[in-house]
Design an enzyme around this catalytic site. Sequence first.
Site, short mmCIF file in Angstrom:
data_model
loop_
_atom_site.label_atom_id
_atom_site.label_comp_id
_atom_site.label_asym_id
_atom_site.label_seq_id
_atom_site.Cartn_x
_atom_site.Cartn_y
_atom_site.Cartn_z
N ILE A 257 49.51 39.47 42.28
CA ILE A 257 49.88 38.23 41.58
C ILE A 257 51.39 38.02 41.61
O ILE A 257 51.89 36.91 41.80
CB ILE A 257 49.34 38.24 40.13
CG1 ILE A 257 47.83 38.55 40.11
CG2 ILE A 257 49.59 36.88 39.46
CD1 ILE A 257 47.22 38.77 38.75
N THR B 268 51.27 50.93 43.12
CA THR B 268 50.04 50.31 43.63
C THR B 268 50.38 49.14 44.56
O THR B 268 49.52 48.69 45.30
CB THR B 268 49.12 49.80 42.50
OG1 THR B 268 49.85 48.86 41.70
CG2 THR B 268 48.62 50.93 41.63
N TYR C 54 43.28 50.41 28.63
CA TYR C 54 43.94 49.34 29.40
C TYR C 54 44.21 48.14 28.50
O TYR C 54 45.36 47.68 28.37
CB TYR C 54 43.06 48.93 30.59
CG TYR C 54 43.53 47.68 31.29
CD1 TYR C 54 44.77 47.63 31.93
CD2 TYR C 54 42.75 46.51 31.30
CE1 TYR C 54 45.22 46.48 32.56
CE2 TYR C 54 43.19 45.35 31.92
CZ TYR C 54 44.43 45.34 32.54
OH TYR C 54 44.87 44.19 33.15
N HIS D 294 37.53 45.14 41.72
CA HIS D 294 37.18 43.76 41.37
C HIS D 294 36.08 43.20 42.27
O HIS D 294 36.01 43.53 43.46
CB HIS D 294 38.44 42.87 41.43
CG HIS D 294 39.43 43.21 40.35
ND1 HIS D 294 40.71 42.73 40.32
CD2 HIS D 294 39.31 44.00 39.24
CE1 HIS D 294 41.34 43.21 39.25
NE2 HIS D 294 40.51 43.98 38.58
N ARG E 235 31.29 35.98 34.26
CA ARG E 235 32.75 36.09 34.11
C ARG E 235 33.43 34.79 34.54
O ARG E 235 32.85 33.96 35.22
CB ARG E 235 33.28 37.25 34.99
CG ARG E 235 32.79 38.63 34.56
CD ARG E 235 33.39 39.07 33.24
NE ARG E 235 32.89 40.36 32.80
CZ ARG E 235 31.84 40.55 31.99
NH1 ARG E 235 31.16 39.51 31.53
NH2 ARG E 235 31.47 41.76 31.64
N ARG F 33 27.32 49.17 33.14
CA ARG F 33 28.56 49.90 32.85
C ARG F 33 28.79 49.81 31.36
O ARG F 33 28.59 48.75 30.76
CB ARG F 33 29.74 49.24 33.55
CG ARG F 33 30.03 49.80 34.90
CD ARG F 33 31.34 49.31 35.43
NE ARG F 33 31.63 47.93 35.08
CZ ARG F 33 32.48 47.15 35.74
NH1 ARG F 33 33.12 47.62 36.78
NH2 ARG F 33 32.71 45.91 35.37
N GLY G 284 30.26 49.15 27.89
CA GLY G 284 31.29 48.25 27.37
C GLY G 284 31.44 46.95 28.13
O GLY G 284 32.43 46.26 27.95
N1 LIG Z 1 44.16 41.03 38.90
C1 LIG Z 1 43.56 40.60 37.80
O1 LIG Z 1 42.43 40.08 37.85
C2 LIG Z 1 44.25 40.69 36.47
C3 LIG Z 1 43.54 40.26 35.32
C4 LIG Z 1 44.18 40.35 34.08
C5 LIG Z 1 45.48 40.82 33.99
N2 LIG Z 1 46.14 41.23 35.12
C6 LIG Z 1 47.50 41.76 34.99
O2 LIG Z 1 48.34 41.13 35.94
C7 LIG Z 1 49.33 42.04 36.40
C8 LIG Z 1 49.36 42.02 37.93
O3 LIG Z 1 48.08 42.38 38.44
P1 LIG Z 1 47.82 42.54 40.00
O4 LIG Z 1 46.38 42.27 40.23
O5 LIG Z 1 48.84 41.79 40.74
O6 LIG Z 1 48.06 44.12 40.16
P2 LIG Z 1 48.80 44.92 41.35
O7 LIG Z 1 48.42 46.35 41.19
O8 LIG Z 1 48.53 44.27 42.66
O9 LIG Z 1 50.34 44.71 41.01
C9 LIG Z 1 51.02 45.45 40.03
C10 LIG Z 1 52.38 45.82 40.60
O10 LIG Z 1 53.14 46.47 39.59
C11 LIG Z 1 53.76 47.63 40.14
N3 LIG Z 1 53.96 48.57 39.03
C12 LIG Z 1 53.00 49.13 38.25
N4 LIG Z 1 53.57 49.90 37.30
C13 LIG Z 1 54.90 49.81 37.48
C14 LIG Z 1 56.02 50.37 36.80
N5 LIG Z 1 55.85 51.17 35.76
N6 LIG Z 1 57.25 50.05 37.22
C15 LIG Z 1 57.44 49.23 38.30
N7 LIG Z 1 56.43 48.68 38.98
C16 LIG Z 1 55.17 48.97 38.57
C17 LIG Z 1 52.81 48.12 41.22
O11 LIG Z 1 53.42 48.92 42.20
C18 LIG Z 1 52.28 46.79 41.79
O12 LIG Z 1 53.07 46.33 42.85
C19 LIG Z 1 48.96 43.42 35.83
O13 LIG Z 1 49.85 43.71 34.78
C20 LIG Z 1 47.55 43.23 35.30
O14 LIG Z 1 47.31 44.01 34.16
C21 LIG Z 1 45.55 41.19 36.36
#
Ligand SMILES: NC(=O)c1ccc[n+]([C@@H]2O[C@H](COP(=O)([O-])OP(=O)(O)OC[C@H]3O[C@@H](n4cnc5c(N)ncnc54)[C@H](O)[C@@H]3O)[C@@H](O)[C@H]2O)c1
Length: 316
Positions: A13, A36, A143, A189, A221, A281, A283
């Site tokens: 994102i 990640t 989480y 996902h 969902r 699953r 929860g």
């Molecule tokens: N993908 C979804 O459906 C979804 C849904 C709800 C909330 N979110 C939230 O949106 C955010 C982005 O999600 P995403 O799907 O892009 O995940 P993603 O894993 O693709 O991206 C997360 C990024 O954060 C970096 N990161 C993680 N911990 C870190 C740290 N401590 N310091 C520096 N960098 C760090 C990772 O390397 C990665 O590039 C997340 O916080 C997630 O909780 C995502």
Amino acid sequence: MHKYLVVGGAGYIGRVCVDKLLARGDEVVIIDSLQTGREENVNKGARFYQGRMGDAEFVRSVFEKEPGIEAVFQFAGLIQVGESVKTPGKYYTNNFAEGIVLLEAMREAGVGKIIFSSTAAVFGIPQEIPITEDTEKSPINPYGESKLFFEKALLRYHEAYGLRFTVFRYFNACGSTENAHENHVPETHLIPIIMEVAEGMREELTVNGNDYNTPDGTCIRDYVHVEDLVDAHLLALKRMETEEMGYYNLGNGNGYSILEVIRAVEKVKGVKIKMKFGARREGDPDRLIASSERAKKELGWKPKFQTIESIIETIK
Ligand SMILES: NC(=O)c1ccc[n+]([C@@H]2O[C@H](COP(=O)([O-])OP(=O)(O)OC[C@H]3O[C@@H](n4cnc5c(N)ncnc54)[C@H](O)[C@@H]3O)[C@@H](O)[C@H]2O)c1
């Protein structure tokens, strides 16, 4: 020209946000640990600093090298619910404690605005559908808790230091843009897993439970396109010029069951998805559907992708 810091900008994102900011002429600084995320996901038009948001010296040094950052987009996080149950400390540390280090560095650097990626998981098993911003928050895993703790910290930083903040609670982010594709490792996902089956990278899909209280027995969902999510962030940035805080649920308001999503992929991609039913699953609520009325009303948010088919069509 405006300058922003995108934390987690090498993730799925965050990448879309970086692309959109650069496309409109903003200057972008990225912090990402790549734990990640992926280096090839870093837009070359941004200045990239690899490191953790919980490394105080490192984050401080980025703010020193990059004066004039107006706001922080905080996408960084670990996102696997199941892993968070097995290793709670990893989630509380990464998503909450490290986030506080970032807030402290922002305070020291005089950066007073943050937009935070929270999640529908803060609601746990909701007592009402659709889920509004006022629905009780009662997360059922580390989480969701780690995200809710950080939401609470934002309010305290606002009270203590006047920090302006926007919290977005995403439902299921999905879909692709030209440069960003959902491809987490491991992938947990639904849509990317179905796509892996469609492309022959995975033999079959196991649907977790078909005895839920829904018309076809599978969980319902709410799926929201990643571009629509990021558009809401840009609208929030504008609103934060005048408003001090905001909390918004972001979904498209249409729930789809797992079987409906599978059928949509079959229809759009012209393939047959091999699947079987497995156990429930723990929860997993029957349905999770967002009300995003507040985002529409206060931010003027208009999600472009209204149906699951239109979202899947963006995935190449
Ligand atoms: N993908 C979804 O459906 C979804 C849904 C709800 C909330 N979110 C939230 O949106 C955010 C982005 O999600 P995403 O799907 O892009 O995940 P993603 O894993 O693709 O991206 C997360 C990024 O954060 C970096 N990161 C993680 N911990 C870190 C740290 N401590 N310091 C520096 N960098 C760090 C990772 O390397 C990665 O590039 C997340 O916080 C997630 O909780 C995502």
